[in-house]
Design a protein around this motif. Sequence first.
Motif, PDB file in Angstrom:
ATOM      1  N   ALA A 198      -7.922   8.429  -1.280  1.00  0.00           N
ATOM      2  CA  ALA A 198      -6.503   8.295  -1.687  1.00  0.00           C
ATOM      3  C   ALA A 198      -6.425   7.270  -2.972  1.00  0.00           C
ATOM      4  O   ALA A 198      -5.510   7.271  -3.598  1.00  0.00           O
ATOM      5  N   GLY A 199      -7.664   6.769  -3.362  1.00  0.00           N
ATOM      6  CA  GLY A 199      -7.733   5.991  -4.389  1.00  0.00           C
ATOM      7  C   GLY A 199      -7.140   4.500  -4.148  1.00  0.00           C
ATOM      8  O   GLY A 199      -6.968   3.740  -5.173  1.00  0.00           O
ATOM      9  N   MET A 200      -7.356   4.097  -2.941  1.00  0.00           N
ATOM     10  CA  MET A 200      -6.831   2.687  -2.729  1.00  0.00           C
ATOM     11  C   MET A 200      -7.992   1.728  -2.942  1.00  0.00           C
ATOM     12  O   MET A 200      -7.963   0.598  -2.898  1.00  0.00           O
ATOM     13  N   MET A 253       0.855  -1.151   0.209  1.00  0.00           N
ATOM     14  CA  MET A 253      -0.012   0.105   0.147  1.00  0.00           C
ATOM     15  C   MET A 253       0.751   1.238   0.011  1.00  0.00           C
ATOM     16  O   MET A 253       0.597   2.306  -0.782  1.00  0.00           O
ATOM     17  N   PRO A 281      -4.612   5.431  -6.931  1.00  0.00           N
ATOM     18  CA  PRO A 281      -3.687   6.032  -6.040  1.00  0.00           C
ATOM     19  C   PRO A 281      -2.698   6.933  -6.555  1.00  0.00           C
ATOM     20  O   PRO A 281      -2.366   6.938  -7.703  1.00  0.00           O
ATOM     21  N   GLY A 282      -2.041   8.117  -6.060  1.00  0.00           N
ATOM     22  CA  GLY A 282      -1.242   8.861  -6.631  1.00  0.00           C
ATOM     23  C   GLY A 282      -0.385   9.693  -5.693  1.00  0.00           C
ATOM     24  O   GLY A 282      -0.958   9.819  -4.365  1.00  0.00           O
ATOM     25  N   ARG A 333       2.543   1.800  -3.277  1.00  0.00           N
ATOM     26  CA  ARG A 333       1.621   2.254  -4.269  1.00  0.00           C
ATOM     27  C   ARG A 333       1.293   3.660  -4.034  1.00  0.00           C
ATOM     28  O   ARG A 333       1.121   4.432  -5.066  1.00  0.00           O
ATOM     29  N   ASN A 334       1.073   4.007  -2.861  1.00  0.00           N
ATOM     30  CA  ASN A 334       0.846   5.362  -2.482  1.00  0.00           C
ATOM     31  C   ASN A 334       1.903   6.433  -3.133  1.00  0.00           C
ATOM     32  O   ASN A 334       1.634   7.335  -3.236  1.00  0.00           O
ATOM     33  N   LEU A 335       3.102   5.969  -2.801  1.00  0.00           N
ATOM     34  CA  LEU A 335       4.293   6.783  -3.033  1.00  0.00           C
ATOM     35  C   LEU A 335       4.494   6.777  -4.757  1.00  0.00           C
ATOM     36  O   LEU A 335       5.507   7.212  -5.228  1.00  0.00           O
ATOM     37  N   GLY A 336       3.628   6.059  -5.291  1.00  0.00           N
ATOM     38  CA  GLY A 336       3.760   5.931  -7.239  1.00  0.00           C
ATOM     39  C   GLY A 336       4.218   4.827  -7.671  1.00  0.00           C
ATOM     40  O   GLY A 336       4.509   4.870  -8.614  1.00  0.00           O
ATOM     41  N   ARG A 356      -1.772  12.282  -3.252  1.00  0.00           N
ATOM     42  CA  ARG A 356      -2.660  12.419  -2.022  1.00  0.00           C
ATOM     43  C   ARG A 356      -1.896  11.321  -1.325  1.00  0.00           C
ATOM     44  O   ARG A 356      -2.074  10.124  -1.492  1.00  0.00           O
ATOM     45  N   HIS A 403      -9.511   5.776   2.531  1.00  0.00           N
ATOM     46  CA  HIS A 403      -8.755   4.865   1.394  1.00  0.00           C
ATOM     47  C   HIS A 403      -9.521   5.368   0.047  1.00  0.00           C
ATOM     48  O   HIS A 403      -8.734   5.329  -0.938  1.00  0.00           O
ATOM     49  N   LEU A 434      -1.171   9.013   2.053  1.00  0.00           N
ATOM     50  CA  LEU A 434      -2.106   8.254   3.137  1.00  0.00           C
ATOM     51  C   LEU A 434      -0.892   8.159   4.042  1.00  0.00           C
ATOM     52  O   LEU A 434       0.036   7.379   4.049  1.00  0.00           O
TER      53      LEU A 434
END
Lengths: 256, 277
Positions: free
Chosen positions: B68-70, A152, B88-89, A155-158, B92, B65, B94
Amino acid sequence: MNSAIKVVKHLAFYCVLLGAWQTVAALHLWPPYLFPAPVEVFASLRAGFDDHTFWIAIGVSMKRMLLGYAISTILGGVLGLLLARSAFLEETLGRLVVSLQSMPSICWLPLAILWFGLSERAILFVVVMGSMLSISITLESGLKNVPRIYAMAGRNLGASGLRLFWSVLLPASLPHLISGLKQGWAFAWRSLLAGEMIFVTLGLGQLLMMGRDLNDINQIIAVMVLISAIGFLIDGLVFRNVESRLRRIWGISPVS
Amino acid sequence: MSVAFELPIDNVTEQVKIHLRAVSRQYLAGGESFYALEGINLEVSAGEFLCIVGPSGCGKSTLLHLIAGMDRPSGGSISLDGEPVVGPGPDRLLILQELGLFPWLTARENVEFGLKLKSYSKSDRRELARRYLNLVHLSQFENSYPHQLSGGMKQRVALARALVMKPDVLLMDEPFAALDAQTRDRLHDELERIWDETGQTIIFVTHNVREAVRLGDRVVVMGYRPGRIKREFRIALERPRHLENVVVARAARQIHNCLREEIEKSTRAEYQDELGD
């Protein structure tokens, strides 16, 4: 200081062991061709190195080992990845892999001989079959057990796709993977020696069988000592180092 | 004088950053479907510090979530700067209570992680990572691995790792819940200072009402099953606020009264679940 004590302890242990062995041998409870004295074994060990037989055998066996292990790592890696990625494969092929893995690797030998004859390739086949499956199983379970939070965060960090795999999933499963590689090495080593006993292979396994054929118990025990020493050295020098480094970084207790 | 007051639902907002329209999220549990979130309408302005409070199980984490696009909503839409959120990107970020710091990387390498993905050069990465570690007062620990750091320090590394990406929006899910009171106080100060410097939009989920009043421009109270927005409070108190301040406590009491009913509902449901087993 601590390590000095350790060394002394080990030295003392082996001195006592050798002393006891020598004493029992000197009592002549069994004939020396069944129960040799350590001095004789040591002489045989020295002779083996002096006339280069042992060096050649070690070289030949290690070459096979490295080649077979490299193949198992690559194939096992690919297989493990496939199993981790696809639930369908995991449920079908995965089960098969687990059941094949439970088979002693020497059981592949008759098949190998029929397929490849008494050849180098037959031995390699046994080595690969012996270690590839365990590598793939540990890689799979390593990847599967990566805590979701790492994926997670990645993915969040790109990160996504291949980047996510290389920079997050793979390093996150490293502790598992290392113990898998270590186990794979041990399995490969066992399979190799079993395979080498079958015909004239020049390797360490053949030296053992030659000892039997010549009724030379000194050589048999000398080669056994050599085999376990090599196994111990590689485990201690390579895998243990990598593992303890990993443990230091992660701050974890050893993984099973 | 009331310091926290209810907002009219259709208030006029300046520069909307995040817009949620009729967002719902349905889950299946034991063959039954239930709404974790239902009919969520929410506008968050650029640069706003929004806190969300609610009982456990009210879907506040789900909401983060989704933004965040999760996770994807079952119905409704979420937009960021007018653009629909599809995945996700790094705009934004988390931050969760369990931080997801990578244990195989040092503090600095963790902070550099996202920059590496954005193909920054090695020297740029290093410099930026150092600057942000400095921002959270961790310069001396750049070469430490996560397990060598205390809980509060890890939290700050996670903050630096997120901030270095210069996200428009920070989404924080009970980030300080596991920390001791002193550490949490200090992190409140730091977070507020950083927010003040960067002007980011922050959505901060917590179950601690006082923490919400301490930090938020606005506090949203969520109800329990279906998760929905019950009420909103504007916190018009001067900053910096102190957790123990009487006015903060009074505002928190007011919000807590609104929340109590939902907490009771949630607790009752949990006990029933246990009895059901």
